[in-house]
Design an enzyme around this catalytic site. Sequence first.
Site, PDB file in Angstrom:
ATOM      1  N   GLY A 156      12.211  13.345 -81.907  1.00  0.00           N
ATOM      2  CA  GLY A 156      13.243  13.823 -80.893  1.00  0.00           C
ATOM      3  C   GLY A 156      13.341  15.039 -80.027  1.00  0.00           C
TER       4      GLY A 156
ATOM      5  N   SER B 126      13.750  14.001 -76.699  1.00  0.00           N
ATOM      6  CA  SER B 126      14.553  13.689 -75.604  1.00  0.00           C
ATOM      7  C   SER B 126      15.181  14.535 -74.969  1.00  0.00           C
ATOM      8  CB  SER B 126      14.944  12.352 -75.705  1.00  0.00           C
ATOM      9  OG  SER B 126      15.777  12.483 -76.502  1.00  0.00           O
ATOM     10  N   ARG B 127      15.694  15.359 -75.671  1.00  0.00           N
ATOM     11  CA  ARG B 127      16.758  17.084 -75.598  1.00  0.00           C
ATOM     12  C   ARG B 127      17.007  17.837 -76.485  1.00  0.00           C
ATOM     13  NH1 ARG B 127      22.128  13.210 -77.866  1.00  0.00           N
ATOM     14  NH2 ARG B 127      21.576  14.376 -79.832  1.00  0.00           N
TER      15      ARG B 127
ATOM     16  N   VAL C  78      12.279   7.627 -86.842  1.00  0.00           N
ATOM     17  CA  VAL C  78      11.881   9.425 -88.618  1.00  0.00           C
ATOM     18  C   VAL C  78      12.629   8.272 -89.559  1.00  0.00           C
ATOM     19  CG1 VAL C  78      11.605  11.017 -86.969  1.00  0.00           C
ATOM     20  CG2 VAL C  78      13.486  10.775 -87.643  1.00  0.00           C
TER      21      VAL C  78
ATOM     22  N   ASN D  69      10.895  17.542 -85.381  1.00  0.00           N
ATOM     23  CA  ASN D  69      12.158  18.257 -84.949  1.00  0.00           C
ATOM     24  C   ASN D  69      13.666  17.833 -84.747  1.00  0.00           C
ATOM     25  OD1 ASN D  69      13.430  20.023 -82.961  1.00  0.00           O
ATOM     26  ND2 ASN D  69      13.782  18.124 -81.856  1.00  0.00           N
TER      27      ASN D  69
ATOM     28  N   SER E 191      16.752  25.327 -90.277  1.00  0.00           N
ATOM     29  CA  SER E 191      18.382  25.746 -90.193  1.00  0.00           C
ATOM     30  C   SER E 191      18.100  27.157 -90.897  1.00  0.00           C
ATOM     31  CB  SER E 191      18.868  25.347 -90.251  1.00  0.00           C
ATOM     32  OG  SER E 191      19.992  25.982 -90.091  1.00  0.00           O
TER      33      SER E 191
ATOM     34  N   TYR F  65      24.128  18.595 -94.583  1.00  0.00           N
ATOM     35  CA  TYR F  65      23.158  19.203 -93.702  1.00  0.00           C
ATOM     36  C   TYR F  65      22.634  19.877 -93.885  1.00  0.00           C
ATOM     37  CZ  TYR F  65      21.177  21.124 -89.256  1.00  0.00           C
ATOM     38  OH  TYR F  65      20.343  21.689 -87.854  1.00  0.00           O
TER      39      TYR F  65
ATOM     40  N   LYS G  59      18.148  20.908 -94.900  1.00  0.00           N
ATOM     41  CA  LYS G  59      16.801  21.693 -94.253  1.00  0.00           C
ATOM     42  C   LYS G  59      16.935  22.752 -95.325  1.00  0.00           C
ATOM     43  CE  LYS G  59      18.266  19.951 -90.329  1.00  0.00           C
ATOM     44  NZ  LYS G  59      16.578  19.892 -89.435  1.00  0.00           N
TER      45      LYS G  59
ATOM     46  N   ILE H 220      21.912  27.824 -81.917  1.00  0.00           N
ATOM     47  CA  ILE H 220      21.244  27.179 -80.505  1.00  0.00           C
ATOM     48  C   ILE H 220      21.892  26.943 -79.267  1.00  0.00           C
ATOM     49  CG2 ILE H 220      19.085  26.224 -79.906  1.00  0.00           C
ATOM     50  CD1 ILE H 220      18.950  29.713 -81.009  1.00  0.00           C
TER      51      ILE H 220
HETATM   52  P1  NAD Z   1      20.288  17.478 -80.678  1.00  0.00           P
HETATM   53  O1  NAD Z   1      20.881  16.924 -81.734  1.00  0.00           O
HETATM   54  O2  NAD Z   1      20.381  18.105 -79.054  1.00  0.00           O
HETATM   55  O3  NAD Z   1      18.605  16.669 -80.626  1.00  0.00           O
HETATM   56  C1  NAD Z   1      18.211  16.155 -82.174  1.00  0.00           C
HETATM   57  C2  NAD Z   1      17.249  15.065 -81.370  1.00  0.00           C
HETATM   58  O4  NAD Z   1      16.313  14.514 -82.084  1.00  0.00           O
HETATM   59  C3  NAD Z   1      17.518  14.230 -80.227  1.00  0.00           C
HETATM   60  O5  NAD Z   1      17.245  14.276 -79.297  1.00  0.00           O
HETATM   61  C4  NAD Z   1      17.870  12.501 -81.076  1.00  0.00           C
HETATM   62  O6  NAD Z   1      17.690  11.206 -80.447  1.00  0.00           O
HETATM   63  C5  NAD Z   1      16.717  12.731 -82.298  1.00  0.00           C
HETATM   64  N1  NAD Z   1      17.027  12.169 -82.804  1.00  0.00           N
HETATM   65  C6  NAD Z   1      18.099  11.642 -84.405  1.00  0.00           C
HETATM   66  N2  NAD Z   1      17.661  11.342 -85.017  1.00  0.00           N
HETATM   67  C7  NAD Z   1      16.325  10.366 -85.166  1.00  0.00           C
HETATM   68  C8  NAD Z   1      15.734   9.379 -85.719  1.00  0.00           C
HETATM   69  N3  NAD Z   1      16.527   8.824 -86.874  1.00  0.00           N
HETATM   70  N4  NAD Z   1      14.696   9.474 -84.720  1.00  0.00           N
HETATM   71  C9  NAD Z   1      14.205  10.173 -83.490  1.00  0.00           C
HETATM   72  N5  NAD Z   1      14.677  10.442 -82.879  1.00  0.00           N
HETATM   73  C10 NAD Z   1      16.120  10.953 -84.064  1.00  0.00           C
HETATM   74  O7  NAD Z   1      19.403  18.894 -81.383  1.00  0.00           O
HETATM   75  P2  NAD Z   1      18.979  20.127 -81.349  1.00  0.00           P
HETATM   76  O8  NAD Z   1      19.911  20.977 -81.514  1.00  0.00           O
HETATM   77  O9  NAD Z   1      17.933  19.873 -80.195  1.00  0.00           O
HETATM   78  O10 NAD Z   1      18.308  20.383 -82.587  1.00  0.00           O
HETATM   79  C11 NAD Z   1      16.812  19.489 -83.189  1.00  0.00           C
HETATM   80  C12 NAD Z   1      16.161  20.380 -84.490  1.00  0.00           C
HETATM   81  O11 NAD Z   1      16.949  22.046 -84.510  1.00  0.00           O
HETATM   82  C13 NAD Z   1      17.525  19.422 -85.683  1.00  0.00           C
HETATM   83  O12 NAD Z   1      16.708  19.527 -86.495  1.00  0.00           O
HETATM   84  C14 NAD Z   1      18.249  20.366 -85.582  1.00  0.00           C
HETATM   85  O13 NAD Z   1      18.741  20.366 -86.917  1.00  0.00           O
HETATM   86  C15 NAD Z   1      17.440  21.963 -86.132  1.00  0.00           C
HETATM   87  N6  NAD Z   1      18.569  23.047 -85.714  1.00  0.00           N
HETATM   88  C16 NAD Z   1      20.042  23.149 -84.370  1.00  0.00           C
HETATM   89  C17 NAD Z   1      20.152  23.799 -84.485  1.00  0.00           C
HETATM   90  C18 NAD Z   1      20.630  24.233 -82.880  1.00  0.00           C
HETATM   91  O14 NAD Z   1      22.490  25.632 -82.991  1.00  0.00           O
HETATM   92  N7  NAD Z   1      20.924  23.357 -82.268  1.00  0.00           N
HETATM   93  C19 NAD Z   1      20.000  24.700 -85.144  1.00  0.00           C
HETATM   94  C20 NAD Z   1      19.478  24.565 -86.859  1.00  0.00           C
HETATM   95  C21 NAD Z   1      18.612  24.172 -86.711  1.00  0.00           C
END
Ligand code: NAD
Length: 248
Positions: free
Chosen positions: A13, A15-16, A65, A91, A143, A156, A160, A189
């Site tokens: 993941g 890409s962003r 994944v 991730n 998380s 969710y 986690k 985040i």
């Molecule tokens: P996001 O939604 O911006 O990015 C998630 C990435 O995962 C995307 O690029 C998406 O395309 C990719 N993805 C989803 N399903 C997929 C799959 N089946 N195969 C490959 N790629 C896949 O989220 P983020 O905020 O950057 O989160 C990244 C990680 O951190 C996640 O695991 C999320 O649960 C965790 N997280 C985020 C936060 C937050 O506040 N943003 C807080 C706690 C934990």
Amino acid sequence: MFDLAGKIAIVTGGSRGIGRATSLALAEAGAHVLVNYCSNEEAAKQTLALIEAAGGRGEILGFDVADPESVDRAIKEAVERHGGIDILVNNAGISIDQLLLRVSPKDLEMTWATNLNGPIYCAKACIRPMMKKRWGRIINLSSVVGESGNAGQAVYSSSKAALLGLTRSLAREYASRGITVNAVAPGFIETDMTADLPEAGRQGIVDQTPLGRIGRPEEVAAAVLFLASEEASYITGQVVRVNGGMHV
Ligand code: NAD
């Protein structure tokens, strides 16, 4: 500060969001980063362009994944091309938030397939090449709600929490092979995942956060980079919380 020259890293993941920031941080430290994406190839290419603009190296690597065959095929080919894998950052994750009474079996399956099965498939595909080198780093993105729980996030947060169990078990299973396995547990985040939260909810989170603000993806990436480094060689089975003090 941290030197990852000669290391091959996969960021799922990538890409962003946190995955993009992590890909950049690892590449800036010298790793060759395989930026995984599932459907948005264009966004993964943008991450790669940022890596190259910063003087780093990498490539994009498409796989889902949650699909074990796609994981195995892509990682096997990557291992053949590069002679191994040193760092895996699990991730990729999704969040489908709703009260328990509205949870559908499909949402449950999709969330767990991505957030827990995905890291298991990826770790399984990387572990042999890591064992061969007697060196490896696996870092799982959990998380804050995996530890604290949260109303509206039963599916969710449970996925986690399960990821923490996976982290601790793999840490014990592969410590003798020179492989460390740790988790990073972010708080709230600023990414696409949290973009839809209404202003009142956002303010509520800021109010519960001693540091008084929402976090940035780069602040999570910094913890991942440390855990991936040689300097973190005596840390395994741990959870590094990057949450502004929201959960202590
Ligand atoms: P996001 O939604 O911006 O990015 C998630 C990435 O995962 C995307 O690029 C998406 O395309 C990719 N993805 C989803 N399903 C997929 C799959 N089946 N195969 C490959 N790629 C896949 O989220 P983020 O905020 O950057 O989160 C990244 C990680 O951190 C996640 O695991 C999320 O649960 C965790 N997280 C985020 C936060 C937050 O506040 N943003 C807080 C706690 C934990």
